[in-house]
Design an enzyme around this catalytic site. Structure first.
Site, PDB file in Angstrom:
ATOM      1  N   LYS A 114       0.381  -6.432  -6.818  1.00  0.00           N
ATOM      2  CA  LYS A 114      -0.887  -6.394  -6.090  1.00  0.00           C
ATOM      3  C   LYS A 114      -2.005  -5.882  -6.998  1.00  0.00           C
ATOM      4  O   LYS A 114      -3.147  -6.380  -6.933  1.00  0.00           O
ATOM      5  CB  LYS A 114      -0.772  -5.507  -4.853  1.00  0.00           C
ATOM      6  CG  LYS A 114       0.118  -6.080  -3.778  1.00  0.00           C
ATOM      7  CD  LYS A 114      -0.027  -5.332  -2.471  1.00  0.00           C
ATOM      8  CE  LYS A 114      -1.294  -5.703  -1.737  1.00  0.00           C
ATOM      9  NZ  LYS A 114      -1.263  -7.012  -1.111  1.00  0.00           N
TER      10      LYS A 114
ATOM     11  N   GLU B 239       0.121  -0.127   1.932  1.00  0.00           N
ATOM     12  CA  GLU B 239       0.995  -1.292   1.747  1.00  0.00           C
ATOM     13  C   GLU B 239       2.434  -0.956   2.141  1.00  0.00           C
ATOM     14  O   GLU B 239       2.940   0.126   1.825  1.00  0.00           O
ATOM     15  CB  GLU B 239       0.965  -1.734   0.282  1.00  0.00           C
ATOM     16  CG  GLU B 239       1.603  -3.070   0.001  1.00  0.00           C
ATOM     17  CD  GLU B 239       0.774  -4.240   0.481  1.00  0.00           C
ATOM     18  OE1 GLU B 239       1.326  -5.328   0.680  1.00  0.00           O
ATOM     19  OE2 GLU B 239      -0.445  -4.065   0.661  1.00  0.00           O
TER      20      GLU B 239
ATOM     21  N   ASP C   5      -1.049  -5.381   4.968  1.00  0.00           N
ATOM     22  CA  ASP C   5      -0.073  -6.082   5.810  1.00  0.00           C
ATOM     23  C   ASP C   5      -0.640  -6.336   7.200  1.00  0.00           C
ATOM     24  O   ASP C   5      -0.233  -7.283   7.880  1.00  0.00           O
ATOM     25  CB  ASP C   5       1.222  -5.267   5.927  1.00  0.00           C
ATOM     26  CG  ASP C   5       1.857  -5.023   4.575  1.00  0.00           C
ATOM     27  OD1 ASP C   5       2.072  -5.999   3.846  1.00  0.00           O
ATOM     28  OD2 ASP C   5       2.114  -3.855   4.234  1.00  0.00           O
TER      29      ASP C   5
ATOM     30  N   TYR D  77     -15.845  12.556 -24.580  1.00  0.00           N
ATOM     31  CA  TYR D  77     -15.049  13.706 -24.157  1.00  0.00           C
ATOM     32  C   TYR D  77     -15.844  14.960 -24.506  1.00  0.00           C
ATOM     33  O   TYR D  77     -17.047  15.004 -24.288  1.00  0.00           O
ATOM     34  CB  TYR D  77     -13.654  13.646 -24.788  1.00  0.00           C
ATOM     35  CG  TYR D  77     -12.663  14.526 -24.081  1.00  0.00           C
ATOM     36  CD1 TYR D  77     -12.478  14.445 -22.692  1.00  0.00           C
ATOM     37  CD2 TYR D  77     -11.934  15.468 -24.767  1.00  0.00           C
ATOM     38  CE1 TYR D  77     -11.593  15.273 -22.021  1.00  0.00           C
ATOM     39  CE2 TYR D  77     -11.032  16.299 -24.111  1.00  0.00           C
ATOM     40  CZ  TYR D  77     -10.873  16.198 -22.743  1.00  0.00           C
ATOM     41  OH  TYR D  77      -9.998  17.029 -22.096  1.00  0.00           O
TER      42      TYR D  77
ATOM     43  N   GLY E 259       4.425  -7.143  14.865  1.00  0.00           N
ATOM     44  CA  GLY E 259       4.377  -5.885  14.140  1.00  0.00           C
ATOM     45  C   GLY E 259       3.083  -5.735  13.376  1.00  0.00           C
ATOM     46  O   GLY E 259       2.008  -6.094  13.866  1.00  0.00           O
ATOM     47  N   ALA E 260       3.174  -5.244  12.147  1.00  0.00           N
ATOM     48  CA  ALA E 260       1.987  -4.899  11.371  1.00  0.00           C
ATOM     49  C   ALA E 260       1.033  -6.075  11.199  1.00  0.00           C
ATOM     50  O   ALA E 260      -0.183  -5.901  11.247  1.00  0.00           O
ATOM     51  CB  ALA E 260       2.404  -4.368  10.009  1.00  0.00           C
ATOM     52  N   ALA E 261       1.554  -7.287  10.985  1.00  0.00           N
ATOM     53  CA  ALA E 261       0.683  -8.437  10.721  1.00  0.00           C
ATOM     54  C   ALA E 261       0.184  -9.111  11.989  1.00  0.00           C
ATOM     55  O   ALA E 261      -0.996  -9.430  12.120  1.00  0.00           O
ATOM     56  CB  ALA E 261       1.411  -9.442   9.833  1.00  0.00           C
TER      57      ALA E 261
END
Length: 450
Positions: free
Chosen positions: A102, A144, A170, A47, A204-206
């Site tokens: 995650k 996500e 996703d 520091y 959709g997303a997947a």
């Protein structure tokens, strides 16, 4: 007790166990230092006054931030909580346990430090601006659980603007693992990707990127039939044509898929199909056993909704499916992005890739499939599991090499070095946990899932 009854019992008892687990530990993350501190002199280096030296060095050469800080191994997991698992728009606070989970997998399976950030934004513009403002602190961004179609727009805009990898797990992660799983399942049943009829339940997303990766891998788009809540997608879907500016990805699928122009719903789409890949609403009952009976012989069914699959695996088996996968780790054949994203990000970070491309995702999928095949494929083991931790190092190396081939990597490193580096980072995390447990610093519950 039969295997099916055991599976049913486990499926219905996990909620209470999980609540107890999370309450006991009060989350899954804490901050730990990565350098020793011996005496007062170390503070002067770590520091003030010593820290001013790397600050000045970075000011003069901004890219050296990756040399003097942990930015190059740090990922932000960002969600607005609008589409969490199969639970829907439950808000940023309720989404935090998923993002913490995650982050744990990032570290344990990839050696990547990840920070869960659940944000309360009120528009896509605000979400994009928030992510862009955070970029200087991170080596990559994992988006996500963002509702569609906004998830597509946010990813597209951020990938154009950012100098670090922006990934929507996703979308890209789910598609990567689905491709790997299907690659090996088809080997078992003796069918070829270019010849099979594939039904995508949910678009959709997947499943939008799943469609894209399947076609890139050799699937015939005309033999793919996608379904949304209004029925099958085809070129005469006037309702989607009218809103193609809002849902351009869906309209593209309408134009490219379903050459036979099959109409109706999931039942009609599945008739005679070889493969069903479902990333839709949490079940059960979204897909019915009698619809599985109408599929081709040696049918493959991936019911990937979480926390409850579109059809229970035992029901799919009773309906005649030969190979069944779900998104859950407590059933055989987990088809879940958790098998991909830790290794993919490890590889992307190790060569300082500025993006994660479809080519990198496909390289990761092939590495996943190859790892499972090397240890022997079975109907109930088409992919590695999260216990096969060395797989992440193979995925990392494959991802990084592909980034170098495509010219999106800032660093060039040989395959052996990439693999050994990833292996060492992951092993270090595992050894650290072992030491902390042995010393009693991490307390273990007396009972629980193992």
């Amino acid at each position: 007790m039969s295997a099916n009854l055991q599976s049913r019992s486990a499926a219905h008892s996990v909620d209470a166990e999980a609540l107890d687990y999370h309450r006991f530990y009060r989350g899954k993350l804490q901050t730990a230092t990565k350098c020793p501190i011996g005496d007062l002199g170390d503070f002067a280096l770590l520091y003030t006054p010593g820290v001013a030296a790397p600050c000045r060095a970075i000011q003069e050469q901004p890219e050296t931030v990756f040399d003097y800080t942990n930015r190059g191994n740090t990922v932000a997991i960002i969600s607005d909580g609008t589409r969490v698992l199969g639970l829907g728009n439950i808000g940023p606070e309720a989404g935090l346990p998923v993002m913490e989970g995650k982050a744990l997998l990032f570290k344990y399976l990839g050696g990547v430090d990840a920070v869960p950030l659940c944000v309360r934004t009120h528009s896509l513009d605000e979400l994009v601006d928030t992510v862009k403002a955070l970029e200087p602190s991170f080596g990559g961004i994992n988006l996500e659980d963002i509702a569609q179609p906004g998830c597509f727009r946010v990813l597209d805009r951020l990938r154009r603007a950012a100098t670090i990898p922006i990934w929507h797990d996703d979308q890209q992660g789910s598609a990567t693992v689905a491709l790997a799983a299907l690659t090996n399942a088809l080997k078992i049943v003796g069918k070829r990707l270019g010849n099979v009829k594939i039904v995508l339940v949910g678009i959709g997303a997947a499943n939008v990127p799943t469609f894209r990766l399947l076609v890139c891998a050799g699937a015939d788009p005309g033999r793919i039939v996608a379904c949304d809540t209004e029925g099958t997608l085809h070129s005469r879907r006037d309702d989607l044509e009218r809103v193609q500016d809002e849902f351009p990805e869906k309209w593209t699928v309408c134009q490219q898929s379903n050459k036979a122009q099959i109409t109706g719903g999931i039942a009609e789409a599945l008739h005679g199909a070889d493969v069903c890949i479902a990333f839709s609403s949490s079940g059960p009952g979204v897909i019915r056993p009698e619809w599985i009976r109408g599929m081709a012989s040696d049918a493959i069914v991936f019911a990937c909704a979480n926390p409850v699959p579109e059809i229970w695996p035992w029901e799919a088996k009773e309906g005649g499916a030969r190979i069944v996968g779900t998104g859950r780790s407590d059933f055989p054949n987990q088809v879940n992005n958790s098998l991909a994203f830790p290794g993919i990000f490890r590889g992307a970070l190790d060569v300082r890739a500025r993006a994660i491309t479809d080519g990198m995702a496909m390289a990761a999928a092939h590495a996943l499939a190859d790892e499972a095949e090397a240890t022997g494929l079975r109907d109930d083991r088409i992919l590695p599991t999260m216990e096969d931790w060395r797989t992440s190092a193979r995925v990392a190396a494959a991802t990084a090499l592909q980034a170098q081939r495509e010219g999106v990597a800032h660093c060039v490193r040989p395959e052996a070095e990439l693999y050994e580096n990833a292996l060492e980072r992951i092993a270090t995390c595992r050894r650290t946990i072992d030491v902390l447990c042995r010393e009693g610093i991490l307390k273990q519950r007396s009972v629980g899932l193992r």
